[in-house]
Design an enzyme around this catalytic site. Structure first.
Site, PDB file in Angstrom:
ATOM      1  N   SER A   1      49.601  22.529 -25.407  1.00 12.77           N
ATOM      2  CA  SER A   1      48.612  23.355 -24.712  1.00 12.77           C
ATOM      3  C   SER A   1      49.210  24.610 -24.086  1.00 12.77           C
ATOM      4  CB  SER A   1      47.917  22.533 -23.628  1.00 12.77           C
ATOM      5  OG  SER A   1      48.794  22.236 -22.558  1.00 12.77           O
TER       6      SER A   1
ATOM      7  N   LYS B   1      50.082  24.181 -16.465  1.00 15.82           N
ATOM      8  CA  LYS B   1      49.217  25.289 -16.882  1.00 15.82           C
ATOM      9  C   LYS B   1      49.679  26.575 -16.196  1.00 15.82           C
ATOM     10  CE  LYS B   1      46.406  22.432 -19.051  1.00 15.82           C
ATOM     11  NZ  LYS B   1      46.414  22.354 -20.529  1.00 15.82           N
TER      12      LYS B   1
END
Length: 229
Positions: free
Chosen positions: A42, A114
């Site tokens: 991701s 993230k």
């Protein structure tokens, strides 16, 4: 007999030294710098599956807060996953937690890595006429995005509440991030106090050891004002 006793004492010292070293490493990883195994794609191309990064747990301990562009590890309980998610046998959880803290096992299901795209007060919008995300009216030139990815396939227009963060992965088409939790309690925002630390360095593989590359994508972003909520 004397040689046998000396050998026994020597082994005890080795075990004692090993135990002290293990405790030191565990404490260091818990409170200062923690290895973190990247479990998914991701955050590609910035972070690859199998990378071991070093998370600076002191980055936000002395009054500093996450900034736009920082890559952080955080506990997604209550924002990305429901309360109580990932609960398991306490002994198994303790062992797995110790191994994850040392970077020897995948992180807990509630831990995520993230990039911070919006901080408290920011208005984050997708997208402008050139398909760029805007923060406080300024478009981002996201040089870290995975090749061929759009900034976002899902449109949104949000204002980040104070004390929270808007998080997105660099591989947008493979990242479940703040966008996926719009409409849920919390709206995909991650409380600042859930941030575990900032990813500052690569620890493995050998060819990637060094500092995490920076980005100029957020340079010149104006501070949020009344027009931005």
């Amino acid at each position: 007999m004397r040689d046998r006793a000396a050998t026994s004492l020597s082994w005890r010292r080795v075990f004692a030294l090993g135990a002290v070293c293990a405790v030191f490493v565990l404490l260091f990883s818990t409170f200062v710098v923690q290895p973190f195994l990247i479990p998914s794609g991701s955050m590609e191309p910035t972070l690859r599956v199998g990378d071991r990064v070093l998370v600076n747990k002191l980055a936000y301990r002395f009054g500093s807060e996450p900034r736009r562009g920082d890559v952080v590890v955080f506990d997604g309980t209550g924002s990305f996953v429901p309360e109580g998610a990932g609960e398991t046998n306490p002994v198994t959880a303790l062992l797995h937690g110790a191994l994850a803290t040392l970077g020897l096992a995948e992180p807990a299901e509630t831990d995520f890595v993230k990039r911070v795209v919006g901080v408290g007060g920011d208005r984050v919008v997708c997208c402008d006429a050139r398909d760029r995300i805007e923060v406080n009216g300024r478009p981002l030139e996201e040089d870290y995005l995975f090749a061929g990815d759009a900034a976002s396939r899902a449109p949104f227009d949000i204002v980040v509440p104070e004390g929270t963060l808007w998080m997105m992965g660099d591989h947008r088409s493979r990242s479940r991030d703040s966008r996926d939790h719009l409409g849920e309690p919390g709206g995909g925002m991650v409380p600042v106090d859930r941030v575990i630390g900032r990813v500052d360095w690569f620890g493995w593989p050998l060819g990637r050891i060094g500092s995490l590359p920076g980005t100029s994508a957020f340079d010149g972003i104006p501070a949020p004002g009344p027009a931005h909520g």
